[in-house]
Scaffold this motif. Structure first.
Motif, mmCIF file in Angstrom:
data_model
loop_
_atom_site.group_PDB
_atom_site.id
_atom_site.type_symbol
_atom_site.label_atom_id
_atom_site.label_comp_id
_atom_site.label_asym_id
_atom_site.label_seq_id
_atom_site.Cartn_x
_atom_site.Cartn_y
_atom_site.Cartn_z
ATOM 1 N N GLY A 150 10.277 26.936 18.377
ATOM 2 C CA GLY A 150 10.759 25.723 17.733
ATOM 3 C C GLY A 150 10.229 25.458 16.338
ATOM 4 N N LEU A 151 9.551 26.407 15.711
ATOM 5 C CA LEU A 151 9.070 26.192 14.349
ATOM 6 C C LEU A 151 10.225 26.323 13.367
ATOM 7 N N THR A 152 10.123 25.615 12.251
ATOM 8 C CA THR A 152 11.123 25.713 11.201
ATOM 9 C C THR A 152 10.766 26.844 10.252
ATOM 10 N N LEU A 153 11.709 27.213 9.391
ATOM 11 C CA LEU A 153 11.461 28.288 8.430
ATOM 12 C C LEU A 153 10.299 27.927 7.503
ATOM 13 N N ASP A 154 10.249 26.683 7.041
ATOM 14 C CA ASP A 154 9.157 26.257 6.165
ATOM 15 C C ASP A 154 7.812 26.397 6.865
ATOM 16 N N GLU A 155 7.760 26.007 8.133
ATOM 17 C CA GLU A 155 6.505 26.093 8.887
ATOM 18 C C GLU A 155 6.094 27.542 9.108
ATOM 19 N N VAL A 156 7.061 28.401 9.354
ATOM 20 C CA VAL A 156 6.783 29.827 9.577
ATOM 21 C C VAL A 156 6.179 30.459 8.326
ATOM 22 N N VAL A 157 6.821 30.242 7.192
ATOM 23 C CA VAL A 157 6.343 30.838 5.937
ATOM 24 C C VAL A 157 4.992 30.259 5.545
ATOM 25 N N LEU A 158 4.830 28.938 5.680
ATOM 26 C CA LEU A 158 3.577 28.302 5.294
ATOM 27 C C LEU A 158 2.424 28.773 6.174
ATOM 28 N N MET A 159 2.645 28.898 7.489
ATOM 29 C CA MET A 159 1.572 29.343 8.373
ATOM 30 C C MET A 159 1.180 30.786 8.074
ATOM 31 N N SER A 160 2.165 31.645 7.829
ATOM 32 C CA SER A 160 1.864 33.040 7.515
ATOM 33 C C SER A 160 1.093 33.156 6.204
ATOM 34 N N ALA A 161 1.484 32.353 5.215
ATOM 35 C CA ALA A 161 0.829 32.417 3.915
ATOM 36 C C ALA A 161 -0.554 31.793 3.940
ATOM 37 N N TRP A 162 -0.734 30.737 4.737
ATOM 38 C CA TRP A 162 -2.007 30.011 4.736
ATOM 39 C C TRP A 162 -3.011 30.625 5.706
ATOM 40 N N VAL A 163 -2.545 30.980 6.909
ATOM 41 C CA VAL A 163 -3.441 31.533 7.926
ATOM 42 C C VAL A 163 -3.619 33.030 7.735
ATOM 43 N N TYR A 164 -2.511 33.749 7.562
ATOM 44 C CA TYR A 164 -2.491 35.200 7.356
ATOM 45 C C TYR A 164 -3.349 35.934 8.400
ATOM 46 N N SER A 165 -3.012 35.741 9.644
ATOM 47 C CA SER A 165 -3.705 36.416 10.742
ATOM 48 C C SER A 165 -2.768 36.450 11.935
ATOM 49 N N GLY A 166 -2.228 37.629 12.223
ATOM 50 C CA GLY A 166 -1.304 37.757 13.329
ATOM 51 C C GLY A 166 -1.859 37.249 14.649
ATOM 52 N N PRO A 167 -3.059 37.700 15.067
ATOM 53 C CA PRO A 167 -3.608 37.210 16.335
ATOM 54 C C PRO A 167 -3.800 35.697 16.355
ATOM 55 N N ALA A 168 -4.271 35.123 15.252
ATOM 56 C CA ALA A 168 -4.473 33.676 15.206
ATOM 57 C C ALA A 168 -3.141 32.940 15.262
ATOM 58 N N GLN A 169 -2.132 33.472 14.591
ATOM 59 C CA GLN A 169 -0.825 32.821 14.592
ATOM 60 C C GLN A 169 -0.172 32.898 15.970
ATOM 61 N N PHE A 170 -0.331 34.018 16.655
ATOM 62 C CA PHE A 170 0.194 34.117 18.017
ATOM 63 C C PHE A 170 -0.591 33.208 18.952
ATOM 64 N N ALA A 171 -1.903 33.050 18.701
ATOM 65 C CA ALA A 171 -2.755 32.269 19.594
ATOM 66 C C ALA A 171 -2.391 30.792 19.608
ATOM 67 N N VAL A 172 -1.856 30.281 18.514
ATOM 68 C CA VAL A 172 -1.573 28.843 18.452
ATOM 69 C C VAL A 172 -0.250 28.482 19.113
ATOM 70 N N PHE A 173 0.532 29.488 19.536
ATOM 71 C CA PHE A 173 1.814 29.182 20.170
ATOM 72 C C PHE A 173 1.635 28.377 21.453
ATOM 73 N N VAL A 174 0.646 28.763 22.265
ATOM 74 C CA VAL A 174 0.459 28.090 23.549
ATOM 75 C C VAL A 174 0.091 26.623 23.372
ATOM 76 N N PRO A 175 -0.952 26.296 22.577
ATOM 77 C CA PRO A 175 -1.249 24.866 22.390
ATOM 78 C C PRO A 175 -0.127 24.102 21.704
ATOM 79 N N LEU A 176 0.622 24.770 20.832
ATOM 80 C CA LEU A 176 1.754 24.101 20.195
ATOM 81 C C LEU A 176 2.846 23.799 21.221
ATOM 82 N N ALA A 177 3.139 24.793 22.074
ATOM 83 C CA ALA A 177 4.193 24.618 23.073
ATOM 84 C C ALA A 177 3.818 23.557 24.107
ATOM 85 N N GLU A 178 2.504 23.426 24.373
ATOM 86 C CA GLU A 178 2.043 22.455 25.362
ATOM 87 C C GLU A 178 1.824 21.070 24.759
ATOM 88 N N GLY A 179 2.098 20.939 23.476
ATOM 89 C CA GLY A 179 1.960 19.637 22.825
ATOM 90 C C GLY A 179 0.523 19.207 22.630
#
Length: 238
Positions: A26-55
């Motif tokens: 459910g992320l938007t394109l802006d959120e996807v690009v911003l998270m990749s550019a700001w965090v720049y860590s595949g494992p960290a970006q995948f790790a936040v999916f669960v807490p995001l999905a659980e609200g």
């Protein structure tokens, strides 16, 4: 940049996978690009999916990502001595593009270079430091660009994929790190360490599915580090 080509090849499928998974969560394109550019860590970006999905709260999401990117601290500390004479502000901004791959390639490259003389002039140290920084940025900055563009492309591609397709893409990132590990498994010691970590991860996951793997990883790292320090001390003593 030529040294970074293998990283680009690995980043293309993994960044596409993250963009597809982000779209599914459910992320938007802006959120996807911003998270990749700001965090720049595949494992960290995948790790936040669960807490995001659980609200979960923003703090829990940040902590989940922060724990995953703590590994960049020892990587930065290991690279820092090679950049002697470089402005701290330059290093501060350059450190944003450090990652597992952009650490490994420059680190082994710098290890092959001859060590400088103890009484080397400051100007010579600075020139060598900026030269190594240029190599690091050639690897890190271009890999960063491939990752950010790839995640945006993955998001766009996900629009044409059927529901559930992102589940298969989750195996790309572990496969990427497994490939990096296999390349470095050139000794019996490394193979034994990997086997020990795999065996220890099973009971750890059974005891605590959420953080058992993290505890066993930290334990294995401390054990191996202690063994290396003991071996180094014994070799110096003899």
């Amino acid at each position: 940049m030529k040294a970074a080509i293998p990283i680009w090849i690995a980043f293309v499928p993994s960044s596409l996978a993250w963009g597809i998974a982000a779209h599914a969560h459910g992320l938007t394109l802006d959120e996807v690009v911003l998270m990749s550019a700001w965090v720049y860590s595949g494992p960290a970006q995948f790790a936040v999916f669960v807490p995001l999905a659980e609200g979960k709260s923003a703090l829990q999401v940040i902590v989940a990502g922060f724990l995953m990117i703590l590994r960049f601290l020892p990587m930065s500390a290991a690279l820092a001595p090679f950049f002697r004479g470089v402005s701290r502000w330059v290093l501060f901004f350059s450190s944003h593009v450090i990652g597992a791959s952009s650490f490994i390639v420059p680190y082994f490259q710098f290890q092959k270079e001859p060590a400088g003389e103890p009484n080397e002039p400051a100007a010579a140290r600075s020139t060598a430091g900026y030269g190594r920084l240029a190599f690091f940025l050639g690897v890190g900055a271009t890999s960063f660009t491939v990752w950010v563009v790839g995640t945006a492309a993955g998001f766009a591609a996900a629009l044409g994929f059927p529901p559930g397709f992102e589940e298969a893409m989750k195996f790309i990132l572990p496969g990427y790190f497994a490939g990096l590990l296999v390349v470095e498994m050139k000794s019996l010691t490394m193979a034994l360490i990997c086997a020990l970590s795999l065996i220890a991860a099973i009971p750890g996951a059974l005891v605590s599915p959420g953080c058992g793997w993290l505890v066993t990883a930290i334990g294995s790292a401390i054990l191996v580090w202690g063994w290396e320090q003991w071996s180094l001390h014994e070799s110096k003593s003899s």
